[in-house]
Design an enzyme around this catalytic site. Structure first.
Site, PDB file in Angstrom:
ATOM      1  N   TYR A 129     -38.658  39.252  -3.054  1.00  0.00           N
ATOM      2  CA  TYR A 129     -39.693  40.281  -3.271  1.00  0.00           C
ATOM      3  C   TYR A 129     -39.103  41.545  -3.903  1.00  0.00           C
ATOM      4  CZ  TYR A 129     -42.837  44.073  -1.941  1.00  0.00           C
ATOM      5  OH  TYR A 129     -43.637  45.174  -1.962  1.00  0.00           O
ATOM      6  N   ASP A 178     -35.538  39.331   7.424  1.00  0.00           N
ATOM      7  CA  ASP A 178     -36.849  39.979   7.304  1.00  0.00           C
ATOM      8  C   ASP A 178     -37.896  38.927   7.659  1.00  0.00           C
ATOM      9  OD1 ASP A 178     -39.275  40.982   6.433  1.00  0.00           O
ATOM     10  OD2 ASP A 178     -38.424  41.992   4.692  1.00  0.00           O
ATOM     11  N   ILE A 181     -41.244  39.345   8.326  1.00  0.00           N
ATOM     12  CA  ILE A 181     -42.582  39.955   8.365  1.00  0.00           C
ATOM     13  C   ILE A 181     -43.707  38.948   8.123  1.00  0.00           C
ATOM     14  CG2 ILE A 181     -41.663  42.204   7.621  1.00  0.00           C
ATOM     15  CD1 ILE A 181     -43.125  41.842   4.976  1.00  0.00           C
ATOM     16  N   LYS A 228     -48.327  42.291   7.291  1.00  0.00           N
ATOM     17  CA  LYS A 228     -48.706  40.951   6.843  1.00  0.00           C
ATOM     18  C   LYS A 228     -49.356  40.157   7.965  1.00  0.00           C
ATOM     19  CE  LYS A 228     -47.169  42.018   2.892  1.00  0.00           C
ATOM     20  NZ  LYS A 228     -48.152  42.392   1.872  1.00  0.00           N
TER      21      LYS A 228
END
Lengths: 482, 482
Positions: free
Chosen positions: B152, B235, B237, B279
């Site tokens: 990302y 990460d 999320i 999210k």
């Protein structure tokens, strides 16, 4: 190649290893003692009274407004819910309705003598974040900012940015006002350290002094940054607390009124204002700060940096409605200033009665109090000894000047707005008894004997206090702006 | 000495001068086109359909809860207002009720296979802030983190920290899975650049791949960081979006199940998880992120850093109540995953029908789509040409793989959860027509003549589109995480 695990088991950055943020100073350590034993008029009358916290007086006005305007909290616009819209809202530029209302409110704080362009506002999660983002925009590692002393110790501008802070020493001789020679001296010291000076950072009205910077001083400071071709950051988070004349003057007013000189080339691009709703509206928990700058590159870079600390859209929505109510903001500002003045006068008069003088002030939620005559020695050690007595024996958590980088020992910041008038009376009474004890001890021995045994201040308090032998470090990581 | 005003009129930091944040990439540029001409089924049926946005499907569930629980939004506890308490709340450690509820929710996301200790959670204003704070804690200027591609592009970890990102190249040959040899190769490249590697950063489930990292791969990655004595940041999320088996496995599960080796010395201290509610709960506007670490020095430093981006107490209060409702979280997680799977299948099946394949996925709010056969040239120029056609002619804002640092051209991230099933049908229909045109053009000229004049895809759309000759830069400063 494997990193040397045994030598550096955690392999952290230098920043993480060097936890200087907030400097674990007595400013915060007094807090820790307070939290162990907080004063309450009925349940803990011997507890420590919190006078280290710059809170507002007028929550009732906001609360009253909230009751009359349930849609603002309820995330509704009439019959419709705006929850989904806000849940998804992530434009770095913020909610237009909030920015417009904030711009107008900032203007109103300055009696509409300055207009704010919403597109020059960058929202940040509190003023701490705003100040750091500006530092990231203006200074590289090893660049320096000059900051007049005493200054608020809570926001560590150096830690992550690498920018150096060079103090501009101000003294009681002229009421701690910034002078050109003090600025020149700081500039020279920075140069000697081979630092590149990128700007001056002032807090106006000053925390901890409680004084709005006089227009003449602002003009002198603007002359200085114009001549040096450097930036000026003006932290104006207390602008709405200026309660008496001569009132608060924003650096933006000085800039607007200035007949441009040759040295002023790009001056507008080099003056930046920090604002927040933590003090003027009493909402530190909501984390709303702002940078105001006419420099497009700063606005652009700071907007991108704001992705690391945006304001909750839920909070923006509420505050757009609150600040958009002009009747409310007008009433709030006037009534709040009236209350601050009243409480300020109560403190100043009470201290005067017991022979303690304050720096004359016209703003802020605190006074800058001279207790140097109560110290055993005119030194920072003497200040620390006196401070511990005031915290532990007298039961008042005030902030010693050394925690605010003051260059003269004996001054203390005393907050007055986060308690009732009655509690302030209790604090004054405790201080009166303490001063009498001090005076008594200072009197000749013969006189002392004649007056009978000296009264022990600490006894009634000690019963309700957990005596701490050592001020535990590590508290500075717990609290936001005071 | 006066700074050279004429040479450097603005005297900004290098950071402000170098606005690489978000890299003004096509990831964001497609957004700009979308905002000029957004699709609407009735008012703008020829507009661009937004498929670049990883939003949730289940706002209605949260909205329903809010209606049944007005006290959470209204800042009330029964008859009493908690406004004042929250307005003043500024403990960096966050509201205990919120942290407890968040810890439990994070555990529930992982089907209670891992327990989270609330005192190891550091709250931050979004995952962007959490990732940057971790980088500040773990890396000094010039230190490096290895990140598997594609990743990302929204969070610029280098900009303010000075940490270098070294890509770990993954390819379609094995479904873009991370391999030990790819990690070793990246490590060697970092060493050649004389960078000190401080850790590996993975996103699990992956954005943009939409795949949960298989347990075996996590074990291999943990072996790698254990052997090198470096950190691992995971990460997570998107952990709540894993909708089918084999499901999401947290790195913390792998760590807990591991038989400790000699090289694992301090491994627990070197594995850190990033989480957020943007999210899994669909609340990017509320700015709630978190760092989870068992390393006391990281927790302490990150907590202090959180002063630069705290979560609004108003928002913490609301979410404490929401996440504290176990019936709600159970229903939300199950129903949301069901909906994601349904929408995912609709996209995958629709694409399959028109000859477009996706990477097989089991999580996320997007698919990783292979359109390399539609490119004129197998290069990143070919990818960009195709992408522009898809945005401008087909009217779909998808994200090209190059914007996610993919090392192979022809892949695109296509989001499916931020629109209705009907709109997704429209998008599929547009893509079908486009693919037919491509196939038609690719057919021999004789065949083309026989079929009559080629249909122009762009005509019906062009009428409603402002044609942009150039993708305007500067959009990356406007949007938070996608």
């Amino acid at each position: 190649m494997v990193n040397k695990v045994a030598d550096e088991p955690q392999l952290l950055s230098k920043k993480a290893g060097c936890n200087t943020h907030g400097q674990d100073s007595s400013y915060f350590l007094g807090w820790e003692e307070y939290e162990k034993n907080p004063y309450h008029p009925t349940t803990n009358p011997g507890g420590i009274i919190q006078m280290g916290l710059a809170e507002q007086l007028s929550f009732d006005l906001v609360e009253e407004w909230l009751e009359k305007n349930p849609d603002a909290l309820g995330l509704r616009r009439g019959a419709a819910s705006v929850f989904r819209e806000l849940a998804l809202f992530q434009d770095y530029h913020g909610l237009p309705a909030f920015k417009n209302a904030l711009a107008r409110f900032m203007s109103e704080q300055r009696d509409f003598r300055v207009a704010f362009d919403p597109s020059n506002i960058v929202l940040t999660a509190g003023a701490t974040s705003a100040n750091e983002a500006l530092m990231f925009c203006l200074a590289d590692q090893g660049d320096a900012f000059l900051i007049p002393t005493p200054y608020y110790p809570g926001c560590d501008l150096k830690w992550r940015t690498g920018a150096e802070i060079v103090p501009v020493h101000c003294t009681s001789a002229n009421g701690f006002r910034v002078t050109r020679s003090a600025l020149d001296d700081a500039y020279r010291r920075a140069q000697k350290r081979r630092l590149r000076v990128k700007g001056v950072l002032i807090t106006n009205p000053s925390n901890p002094l409680g004084t709005a910077v006089p227009r003449a001083d602002l003009e002198m400071i603007v002359d200085f940054v114009a001549a040096k071709g450097i930036h000026l950051v003006s932290d104006e988070i207390y602008s709405g607390t200026a309660f008496s004349e001569p009132g608060f003057v924003s650096v933006l007013e000085v800039l607007a009124a200035r007949a441009p000189l040759a040295a002023d080339y790009t001056l507008d691009d080099r003056v930046h204002v920090v604002y927040s709703l933590s003090k003027d509206l009493g909402l530190p928990g909501f984390r709303v700060g702002a940078i105001y700058s006419s420099n497009p590159a700063v606005v652009s870079a700071a907007t991108k940096m704001s992705s690391f600390g945006l304001v909750s859209s839920q909070t923006q929505y509420l505050l757009a409605a609150l600040l958009g109510d002009k009747d409310f903001t007008r009433r709030y500002l006037a009534e709040n200033k009236r209350r601050i003045k009243e409480r300020h006068d109560q403190l100043v008069d009470g201290l005067k009665e017991i022979g303690i003088a304050c720096l004359e002030s016209n703003a802020g939620l605190f006074c800058w109090v001279n207790m140097s005559h109560l110290m055993h020695a005119r030194s920072f050690e003497g200040e620390m000894t006196l401070w511990k007595k005031v915290v532990f024996d007298v039961g008042l958590n005030i902030s010693p000047g050394s925690s605010c980088h003051c260059s003269e020992p004996g001054w203390f910041r005393v907050c007055f707005a986060n308690m009732s008038a009655k509690t302030l009376d209790v604090a004054m009474q405790r201080l009166r008894e303490f001063v009498q004890t001090c005076s008594f001890k200072a009197a000749p021995a013969a006189l002392r004997r004649a007056a009978g045994p000296a009264r022990s201040m600490s006894c009634p308090l000690a019963m309700n206090m957990k005596w701490a032998l050592r001020l535990t470090p590590g508290f500075a990581d717990r609290k936001a702006e005071r």
